[in-house]
Design a protein around this motif. Structure first.
Motif, short mmCIF file in Angstrom:
data_model
loop_
_atom_site.label_atom_id
_atom_site.label_comp_id
_atom_site.label_asym_id
_atom_site.label_seq_id
_atom_site.Cartn_x
_atom_site.Cartn_y
_atom_site.Cartn_z
N GLU A 89 0.84 -1.20 0.00
CA GLU A 89 0.00 0.00 0.00
C GLU A 89 0.88 1.26 0.00
N ASN A 93 1.74 4.24 -2.77
CA ASN A 93 1.58 5.61 -2.28
C ASN A 93 2.81 6.46 -2.57
N LEU B 98 -1.44 7.44 4.11
CA LEU B 98 -2.37 6.31 4.12
C LEU B 98 -3.18 6.31 5.42
#
Lengths: 417, 333
Positions: A89, A93, B98
């Motif tokens: 992830e 990113n 995130l």
């Protein structure tokens, strides 16, 4: 300076010469020796100013690198296999934010079954993440690619993975020419970020973007990789001027001028392939090699140009697109679409299965005669596979596949080859 | 001339009016030179406790750091309502990466500032309770354990509000959420342990842990400023009612925050190096019903199919907090 050294140590020294400011470390074989060596250098005060952070996971490693890179520090980490997947992830990113992080991937298989040995499944799973991916054939090239990677990443403000075969390269002791600090400083200027978290000029980084601009942002990531196609060969030329050796670039060819059959591969297996090609050439076979250094961006035109005069090619790859065949092969086929060239895919070396010369001799000769299936699994034990398939037909509760196969093969503990 | 009583307290509150304080005792928000770190024009709901808490917290951190502040933000309501480009409300350098990595991103920023020799630049990370107590918990614990120089602020509204009010490990027992519906014999969220992150933070022996609510904004500012005068890992959990997620009136945000504290449901305290150093005493102890009734998420506990035994269990939780933290003032009621 010439040294007899371990691949991981050599890479650590190269990273140190690049003057990293933040290094995130999380142990996973086979990259661990790299960050261990860097940790020792930082602790000894040989690398200042530099922060070495023992994080709690690979997800945190990439996240810390995102923070430090966005705050203007040259940032580095290393990982492999499950570690790369655990940080996925944050991998996407970092690319989406356009942060020029450099990461070593000591290529290793992905479980289950858990396996620490080399193949390319880990980094290839990230081929669409926006990261560039450069594959080293030797430890010398691994050293050189890291230096070039910081330069390229920071120029384009995009992250790069330098991929080196786990154990085969990372743990191999061989002669490596470690550059001087003066050489690296002449090649790699200090990091000048395109965007930075600075109280004097407050900006928001990473805010929500809707359909009105998202596609443009994503396209620009693609455009930067297209720019990299131009820059990678130029940076390799500049590298040669300062360091005096050919290293890097998009592809490397070997005896393809008159080759009717071209073998395509990435990483350290190119060495074995070239030995086999030498032996076959001595027997009069018209065979050559195309090594792909830059898998992302993928040099479609160069690959096409390298293959166009041949009659057939075989992609030997340490990865498997389950349900489809090859990953590298799919990219190569894209490069030659419309040419009518005959192409074969050979899946080899998964989970560290040795790729011996004898197997390659047999494979390449079959390829020359075009006797291969479109996808070949090199040295696959068909007896073991068929036995398990039969077992599953006969028994509902057939048990763990991996254990069954080891039983069938009569292997009591893991064995190579 | 008739007698005119002087009102020391604002109507309906126990807060001393700002005008009556000396300049240096006044709140950061009362200062015209406040930084307005999260500027007007954002898209938070009316009565959003998180927007209020963030404004007070970040402005206080800015005041204490002389404007040298960088913020890392987890995904969530605060990130979404404050930022869509090109309308960012943030007047400070701000990054969102995130949902689960804000503490680690902040660690990276702090490390970068250290290597750059910018010890004057301070770092805060912030997120909601989902981003803190659940998905970001690994990174949070890592940041604590390394004692990285980061102040982490959790805006606790007891659920995943941005995604449509689902249960988090900070959701109280019996509360209705989209994933703990008020159906079956034990309606609402289960009576489990939940996750008490302030106490878990204390177990890391970090320099400073505190809780605060948006009902006591002076206390909130004081705690943020105190935290910013320290180095190392610091944690503040701010109780921020969510009118939308709780089914409460927008004008009840402050009242509910105060009731959470006055019932004992949300103990307000501070701790240094793992030991509680002070608690905010309950001024007027109130029964738990008074806190629960204005919130639709607890509506199934009252009315025709009431669950008095469940209410009693919630009261027991509040009473346990009161005992454990010594929340009742000497001679208090």
């Amino acid at each position: 300076m010439l040294k007899q050294t371990e691949g991981s140590k050599a890479v650590a020294e190269a990273i140190a010469l690049c003057r990293p400011e933040v290094i995130c470390a999380y142990p996973i074989s086979p990259q661990t020796h790299i960050v261990e060596a860097l940790g020792e250098m930082v602790k000894a005060g040989e690398l200042t100013p530099c922060e070495f952070i023992n994080v709690e996971s690979e997800f945190a490693a990439m996240s810390v690198a995102i923070g430090s890179s966005a705050a203007g520090a040259r940032s580095y980490t290393a990982t492999a296999s499950q570690g790369l997947l655990f940080m996925v992830e944050a991998v996407y990113n970092a690319a989406g934010l356009g942060l020029p992080i450099v990461m070593t991937v000591a290529n290793r298989a992905i479980g289950a079954p858990i396996n620490i040995w080399n193949d390319h499944s880990d980094s290839l799973s990230q081929r669409d993440s926006g990261w560039m991916q450069l594959f080293a054939e030797t430890n010398q090239e691994a050293v050189d690619l890291h230096i070039q990677a910081f330069r390229l990443a920071e120029e384009l403000s995009m992250p790069i993975m330098v991929c080196m075969d786990g154990f085969i390269l990372t743990h191999a002791f061989e002669r490596v020419d470690i550059p001087s600090q003066e050489q690296v400083d002449a090649y790699l200027p200090p990091f000048e970020p395109r965007q930075v978290l600075d109280p004097a000029e407050p900006i928001s980084i990473g805010a929500m973007v809707g359909p009105e601009a998202f596609m443009e942002v994503k396209y620009l990531a693609h455009a930067k990789q297209m720019q990299a196609l131009e820059r990678i060969p130029q940076l390799a030329d500049e590298f040669k001027q300062i360091f005096g050796r050919d290293s890097g670039g998009l592809i490397r060819t070997y005896h393809i001028e008159d080759a009717e059959t071209v073998v395509i591969a990435m990483g350290s297996v190119l060495g074995t392939i070239k030995d086999v090609v030498d032996e076959m050439r001595a027997e009069g076979h018209k065979i050559g090699v195309l090594g792909i250094i830059s898998f992302r961006p993928f040099p479609l035109e160069l690959v096409r140009a390298a293959l166009i005069k041949s009659r057939r090619f075989i992609v030997l790859e340490k990865s498997l697109a389950v349900g489809m065949g090859g990953i590298v092969a799919t990219n190569v086929r894209m490069a030659v679409s419309g040419t009518g060239l005959k192409g074969f895919t050979a899946i080899a070396g998964l989970g560290g299965r040795a790729i011996p010369k004898s197997s390659l001799h047999k494979l390449f000769r079959q390829a020359e005669k075009e006797e291969l299936e479109p996808v070949t699994f090199v040295d696959l034990d068909w007896d073991a596979v068929n036995k398990q398939l039969e077992r599953e037909k006969q028994t509902r509760r057939s048990g763990p596949i991996a254990e069954n196969i080891l039983h069938d093969k009569g292997i009591v503990s893991a064995k190579f080859g | 001339m008739s007698f005119q009583p002087v009102k020391f307290y604002q109507t309906g509150t126990l807060t001393v009016g700002n005008r009556l304080l000396a300049q240096d005792e006044r709140s950061v928000q009362a200062n015209q030179m406040r930084s307005n770190s999260i500027n007007s024009g954002h898209r938070a709901c009316q009565g959003c406790g998180e927007a209020l808490g963030a404004r007070y917290a970040i402005d206080a951190a800015m005041a204490e750091s002389n404007g040298q502040l960088i913020a890392a933000n987890a995904t969530g309501c605060l990130e979404v309502f404050s930022t869509p480009y090109p309308e960012s409300s943030w007047q400070i350098p701000w990054i969102h990466s995130l949902f689960g990595n804000a503490p680690a991103v902040a660690t990276g920023i702090a490390a970068a500032m250290k290597v750059k020799g910018r010890n004057d630049v301070r770092v805060v990370a912030q997120g909601g309770d989902g981003g803190t107590t659940d998905i970001g918990f690994g990174c949070l614990s890592g940041m604590f354990e390394r004692n990285d120089d980061v102040l982490y602020i959790c805006y606790d509204n007891e659920g995943y509000m941005n995604t449509g009010v689902q249960r988090s490990s900070a959701t109280p027992p019996a509360a209705r959420t989209a994933t703990t519906m008020p159906v079956g014999p034990e309606p609402g969220n289960v009576f489990g342990q939940g996750k008490n992150v302030p106490e878990i933070a204390m177990a890391h022996n970090i320099p400073y842990v505190a809780t605060a609510t948006v009902a006591d904004l002076r206390d909130l500012e004081y705690k943020v400023r105190k935290a910013m005068r320290m180095r190392g890992a610091r944690y503040i959990q701010i109780f921020v009612p969510c009118p939308l997620g709780w089914g409460a009136a927008s004008h009840d945000t402050i009242r509910l925050a105060r009731l959470a504290k006055e019932t004992g449901m949300f103990p307000v305290f501070e701790a240094e190096h793992g030991e509680v150093t002070s608690v905010l005493k309950i001024r007027n102890k109130v029964a738990i019903e008074e806190y629960l009734k204005p919130q639709k998420r607890f509506a199934h506990l009252f009315g025709k199919h009431a669950h008095p035994e469940t209410v009693a269990r919630l009261q027991a939780i509040a009473d346990r907090n009161i005992r454990k933290y010594g929340l009742l003032a000497e001679g208090g009621n």
